[in-house]
Design a protein around this motif. Structure first.
Motif, mmCIF file in Angstrom:
data_model
loop_
_atom_site.group_PDB
_atom_site.id
_atom_site.type_symbol
_atom_site.label_atom_id
_atom_site.label_comp_id
_atom_site.label_asym_id
_atom_site.label_seq_id
_atom_site.Cartn_x
_atom_site.Cartn_y
_atom_site.Cartn_z
ATOM 1 N N ALA A 183 -53.217 16.852 -36.038
ATOM 2 C CA ALA A 183 -52.641 16.055 -34.949
ATOM 3 C C ALA A 183 -51.328 16.636 -34.441
ATOM 4 C CB ALA A 183 -52.412 14.616 -35.440
ATOM 5 N N CYS A 184 -50.714 17.526 -35.214
ATOM 6 C CA CYS A 184 -49.411 18.088 -34.832
ATOM 7 C C CYS A 184 -49.280 19.497 -35.419
ATOM 8 C CB CYS A 184 -48.299 17.171 -35.346
ATOM 9 S SG CYS A 184 -46.655 17.597 -34.698
ATOM 10 N N PRO A 185 -50.142 20.428 -34.944
ATOM 11 C CA PRO A 185 -50.232 21.759 -35.577
ATOM 12 C C PRO A 185 -49.249 22.744 -34.969
ATOM 13 C CG PRO A 185 -51.991 21.481 -33.973
ATOM 14 C CD PRO A 185 -51.105 20.263 -33.856
ATOM 15 N N THR A 186 -47.976 22.530 -35.241
ATOM 16 C CA THR A 186 -46.905 23.272 -34.576
ATOM 17 C C THR A 186 -47.019 24.785 -34.744
ATOM 18 O OG1 THR A 186 -45.532 21.379 -35.151
ATOM 19 C CG2 THR A 186 -44.407 23.305 -34.284
ATOM 20 N N VAL A 187 -47.157 25.243 -35.987
ATOM 21 C CA VAL A 187 -47.152 26.697 -36.211
ATOM 22 C C VAL A 187 -48.522 27.300 -35.918
ATOM 23 C CG1 VAL A 187 -46.680 28.529 -37.902
ATOM 24 C CG2 VAL A 187 -45.295 26.443 -37.908
ATOM 25 N N THR A 188 -49.599 26.541 -36.201
ATOM 26 C CA THR A 188 -50.934 27.100 -35.952
ATOM 27 C C THR A 188 -51.262 27.164 -34.462
ATOM 28 O OG1 THR A 188 -51.725 24.895 -36.607
ATOM 29 C CG2 THR A 188 -52.134 26.677 -38.132
ATOM 30 N N LYS A 189 -50.761 26.199 -33.679
ATOM 31 C CA LYS A 189 -51.145 26.159 -32.259
ATOM 32 C C LYS A 189 -49.983 26.329 -31.281
ATOM 33 C CE LYS A 189 -55.647 25.306 -32.540
ATOM 34 N NZ LYS A 189 -56.133 23.985 -32.953
ATOM 35 N N GLY A 190 -48.768 26.012 -31.708
ATOM 36 C CA GLY A 190 -47.649 26.057 -30.765
ATOM 37 C C GLY A 190 -47.167 27.464 -30.500
ATOM 38 N N PRO A 191 -46.770 27.785 -29.245
ATOM 39 C CA PRO A 191 -46.215 29.117 -28.951
ATOM 40 C C PRO A 191 -44.852 29.295 -29.621
ATOM 41 C CG PRO A 191 -45.965 27.659 -27.059
ATOM 42 C CD PRO A 191 -46.783 26.901 -28.073
ATOM 43 N N TYR A 192 -44.504 30.559 -29.890
ATOM 44 C CA TYR A 192 -43.189 30.901 -30.443
ATOM 45 C C TYR A 192 -42.270 31.111 -29.272
ATOM 46 C CZ TYR A 192 -39.783 33.334 -33.471
ATOM 47 O OH TYR A 192 -38.671 33.707 -34.173
ATOM 48 N N THR A 193 -41.443 30.113 -28.989
ATOM 49 C CA THR A 193 -40.653 30.164 -27.754
ATOM 50 C C THR A 193 -39.390 29.311 -27.911
ATOM 51 O OG1 THR A 193 -40.768 29.810 -25.360
ATOM 52 C CG2 THR A 193 -41.909 28.207 -26.725
ATOM 53 N N TRP A 194 -38.528 29.342 -26.871
ATOM 54 C CA TRP A 194 -37.276 28.582 -26.928
ATOM 55 C C TRP A 194 -37.548 27.116 -26.581
ATOM 56 C CZ3 TRP A 194 -33.080 30.927 -28.894
ATOM 57 C CH2 TRP A 194 -33.037 32.330 -28.861
ATOM 58 N N ASP A 195 -37.045 26.224 -27.426
ATOM 59 C CA ASP A 195 -37.181 24.799 -27.089
ATOM 60 C C ASP A 195 -36.029 24.016 -27.712
ATOM 61 O OD1 ASP A 195 -38.191 22.495 -25.967
ATOM 62 O OD2 ASP A 195 -39.949 22.351 -27.277
ATOM 63 N N PHE A 196 -35.800 22.845 -27.136
ATOM 64 C CA PHE A 196 -34.780 21.949 -27.689
ATOM 65 C C PHE A 196 -35.214 21.437 -29.063
ATOM 66 C CE2 PHE A 196 -34.378 21.187 -23.012
ATOM 67 C CZ PHE A 196 -33.066 21.601 -22.849
ATOM 68 N N GLY A 197 -34.216 21.226 -29.905
ATOM 69 C CA GLY A 197 -34.503 20.657 -31.215
ATOM 70 C C GLY A 197 -34.836 19.180 -31.157
ATOM 71 N N ASP A 198 -34.433 18.512 -30.098
ATOM 72 C CA ASP A 198 -34.647 17.065 -30.013
ATOM 73 C C ASP A 198 -35.407 16.691 -28.758
ATOM 74 O OD1 ASP A 198 -32.677 17.687 -28.189
ATOM 75 O OD2 ASP A 198 -31.738 15.719 -28.361
ATOM 76 N N VAL A 199 -35.891 15.474 -28.736
ATOM 77 C CA VAL A 199 -36.690 14.957 -27.631
ATOM 78 C C VAL A 199 -35.865 14.833 -26.351
ATOM 79 C CG1 VAL A 199 -38.106 12.988 -26.894
ATOM 80 C CG2 VAL A 199 -38.090 13.673 -29.300
ATOM 81 N N ALA A 200 -34.572 14.482 -26.528
ATOM 82 C CA ALA A 200 -33.748 14.197 -25.357
ATOM 83 C C ALA A 200 -33.213 15.448 -24.672
ATOM 84 C CB ALA A 200 -32.579 13.295 -25.766
ATOM 85 N N GLY A 201 -33.363 16.613 -25.330
ATOM 86 C CA GLY A 201 -32.830 17.837 -24.727
ATOM 87 C C GLY A 201 -31.323 17.957 -24.818
ATOM 88 N N MET A 202 -30.723 17.325 -25.823
ATOM 89 C CA MET A 202 -29.274 17.367 -26.027
ATOM 90 C C MET A 202 -28.904 18.326 -27.159
ATOM 91 S SD MET A 202 -28.145 14.949 -23.963
ATOM 92 C CE MET A 202 -26.580 14.316 -24.576
ATOM 93 N N ALA A 203 -29.835 18.585 -28.036
ATOM 94 C CA ALA A 203 -29.564 19.409 -29.222
ATOM 95 C C ALA A 203 -29.645 20.879 -28.841
ATOM 96 C CB ALA A 203 -30.580 19.094 -30.310
ATOM 97 N N PRO A 204 -29.115 21.765 -29.691
ATOM 98 C CA PRO A 204 -29.233 23.201 -29.421
ATOM 99 C C PRO A 204 -30.695 23.621 -29.234
ATOM 100 C CG PRO A 204 -27.627 22.839 -31.150
ATOM 101 C CD PRO A 204 -28.263 21.507 -30.867
ATOM 102 N N ILE A 205 -30.860 24.716 -28.523
ATOM 103 C CA ILE A 205 -32.178 25.312 -28.273
ATOM 104 C C ILE A 205 -32.419 26.380 -29.337
ATOM 105 C CG2 ILE A 205 -33.485 26.740 -26.649
ATOM 106 C CD1 ILE A 205 -31.788 25.371 -24.399
#
Lengths: 451, 451
Positions: free
Chosen positions: B294-316
């Protein structure tokens, strides 16, 4: 010194210690509920090996290898030195606690559950039945039966079955069948449901159902989680470990403190030490059995003959009792609400080797929270009663300047009792006085036993 | 051999192991969410000692004495050999599990909770804030703050606060203040409640409230339970112990298996072993990170820049991600529902030192029940995902006849997750496919980062 004193698996005791070998006066017999003649535990319900242990005078009874191998999943359990609690109290006392909550079932109950399952299996039994209140015993026996290879049916008091599903789920996870009692599965259950389809049940009804079920089937026996001698025997693995651990700390207890419901946990801790008191090696050792004010069996109950069960079907024992029909107020320590007490404990109290003390529920939770905030572990409500007395004794040491060694029997964790903590923390916890009038009424129902 | 391999308190590692000293390529930087320039963790929220650890290249960082003393309440944790599970599977593999459930908070989380509280206290901070979903992290930090002497305020997602009160009560027992999020205590909370008084909250909202609270007060910092480097660093005490314990059993793992949500538990176990793989000492070692389908981050997610948090306030961070706006299906393993992954784990995956695998929820619970019925311990739903893969690998060994050593990271017990077991046992547990379309949508929201 270290925070924990640990033993290796090779240091697990290989025998249980049987206090009956060292009693200065023998235990009184059990009496048949009908004939009032001396009796053994009902053979259709109990394995003969357990009945032998019940009356044995052998000092040490070997723990079978298969049981020892299963014990190794959580034994030896740690003995902690309560450095942080001592510091918070400012006491010169050294407080040690023997913690049985590391067992997968979360308490000492597993020590006898595995042993009982083993002996029944060895005698060709395929299936056990038992009753459970809040589910502590039922869940331990579920794991015991799963590991030994027996089926288990647990009759769980309906009010707990409905309100506290967690231990029921734990039983099912370990493969047991758990039904709410009264159930449609027994004659007595059907009779009660016919009269009152909404019956919330009682431990007495659940016992009757479990016994009826086991008597009715050749492949089945019944199992008890406390009170009787063989259960206390199995728990002595705890006290023998604690003694070895204290030796490693070069310490011997001045006071041993634990809670008593049926008495097996605490007797399991102190019986190996009582031996030293009987033999005169440690005459000053104090052993304090702690009970709830709501059900103060040893502190307030007369030492007399009474049935082991509510229905008056079980053998009659000489013990302290509040009357087998007595129903105590609903304190959260469900394990401390039995009307009687292990005959071994009552016998030792009468002979003056152990003492008893009753405490209220609210200061008990106050002590439990202090313990959790200093030692980390969240204690079950039952041993929290003992923690209250440990703190009292440690404060007396502070006042007198005495550096006593105090050993606490910490029988289990309170992970399934957080509702009670919530009530305490939110100021909603009620307390209960000793229900003197109800006890007087119940004591009128004692069985008549010829002198 | 013994069932458990235990260490003495003197054998607790006295330093944490920092993988950054041994990486063949350095970790990519964190980027500021506004400027997209390299940044440290926000100084108004984090102790400078923790920020130093976050970017340190020192191989070993000493564990402070005060932290070590508290670790001794539950450390060293046992390493078990799963004799009974092996036998039930008929596998020649040797299965070992390192069990963190013996900590009073019931999981590995306490290892970093105590350390973070310590460093904050040392820098004059009086109070921490944090968020919690189901309450695993909140309860660990509550105990950590109580023992170090800090206040703690926990913002708990309202739906969990209402439906799963046990961990909230545990936090309160250890002295923390826990409020349902959204709350009236922050501007963002009040704003959300004004729009929707019945909001059930989300982890994103709770993070925002905890950060707003900490930024607004000089005496307060914020605390994170996973993902970032210093948290993984603190968890390496687990893997270093496991390595010593396996040495005592004269074993080295062929495969190490654990679950990853933010990644701190499993990285804590394997980072000391990865070192051997990087240096070429153990090139064949396999390390399998297990995620839910249901949440296969490493198996399916791309290796890319993203925010650490949902709100986009945390470091990338540069990491595998399903998109910071992705909300996974409600699997019971609440700890495995994070959209991203610890940058250290993603970096190691990209360099080929570790692999990942995703499993479904229903076979995960099937594996968990098999584990409980053979080893006794009731695993939390999170590490149950790893147990599923351990069993798969052990069965492969049975087929091939290989006697591999498998090490399982068993991060905690499932005492507060019995509702999920009930659903599984009663056949009501749902499963979830990989929500590919939702991920595609979420990946459209990635931040723009200049090359």
């Amino acid at each position: 010194m270290d925070t924990k004193i640990i033993l290796t698996e090779k240091e697990i005791p290989t025998s249980w210690y049987n206090i009956q070998a060292d009693l200065p006066e023998p235990l009184p017999p059990l009496l048949h509920p009908g004939t009032k003649e001396p009796t053994i535990l009902p053979p259709p319900l109990f394995a003969s090996a357990l009945n032998e242990q019940e009356f044995s005078k052998e000092r040490y009874i070997e723990i079978p290898d298969e049981v020892l191998e299963i014990y190794k999943l959580w034994r030896p359990t740690p003995l902690f030195r309560a450095h942080r609690l001592e510091k918070a109290l400012g006491t010169p006392a050294h407080i040690y606690y023997k913690y049985e909550g590391v067992s997968p079932a979360g308490s000492h109950k597993l020590n006898t559950a595995v042993a009982q399952a083993y002996y029944n299996k060895k005698e060709g039994i395929k299936r056990l039945t038992t009753e459970t209140g809040a589910g502590q015993w039922g869940s331990a026996l579920s794991m015991g039966c799963q590991f030994i290879g027996l089926e288990l049916k647990v009759y769980m008091v309906r009010v707990s079955y409905d309100q506290k599903p967690y231990r029921r789920i734990l039983m099912e996870t370990w493969g047991a069948t758990c039904v709410p009692s009264p159930s449609e599965d027994t004659e007595i259950g059907r009779k009660i449901l016919a009269e009152d389809p909404n019956s919330t049940g009682s431990l007495g009804i659940a016992i009757s159902e479990a016994i009826e079920d086991a008597i009715g089937r050749d492949d089945s026996h019944y199992s008890l989680g406390s009170v009787v001698n063989h259960v206390l025997l199995h728990q002595t693995v705890v006290g023998q470990e604690a003694m070895k651990q204290l030796e490693k700390a070069d310490a011997y207890p001045d006071i041993i403190i634990g809670c008593i419901g049926g008495g097996s946990n605490f007797a399991g801790v102190y019986l190996p030490f009582v031996k030293d008191k009987i033999t005169g090696k440690k005459p000053d050792l104090r052993i304090i059995n702690v009970e709830p004010q709501a059900c103060p069996t040893v502190t307030k109950g007369p030492y007399t003959w009474d049935f082991g069960d509510v229905a008056g079907m079980a053998p009659i024992a000489l013990m302290n009792t509040l009357g087998h029909t007595f129903v105590p107020p609903p304190v959260h320590a469900g394990g401390l609400r039995y009307h009687g007490m292990a005959p071994i404990i009552c016998h030792l109290a009468k002979l003056g080797f152990v003492e008893a003390q009753a405490v209220y529920q609210i200061p008990t939770f106050e002590a439990a929270v202090k313990f959790a905030r200093t030692e980390g572990i969240l204690p079950a409500p039952e041993p929290a009663h003992a923690i209250k007395v440990v703190i009292d004794e440690a404060i007396k040491c502070k006042e007198s300047g005495e550096k006593k060694n105090i050993l606490l029997a910490l029988s289990g964790h309170g992970h399934f009792d957080l509702g009670a903590y919530d009530q305490y923390l939110s100021g909603k916890l009620e307390d209960y006085e000793y229900p003197e009038e109800k006890v007087k009424e119940a004591l009128k129902q004692l069985p008549q036993v010829p002198a």
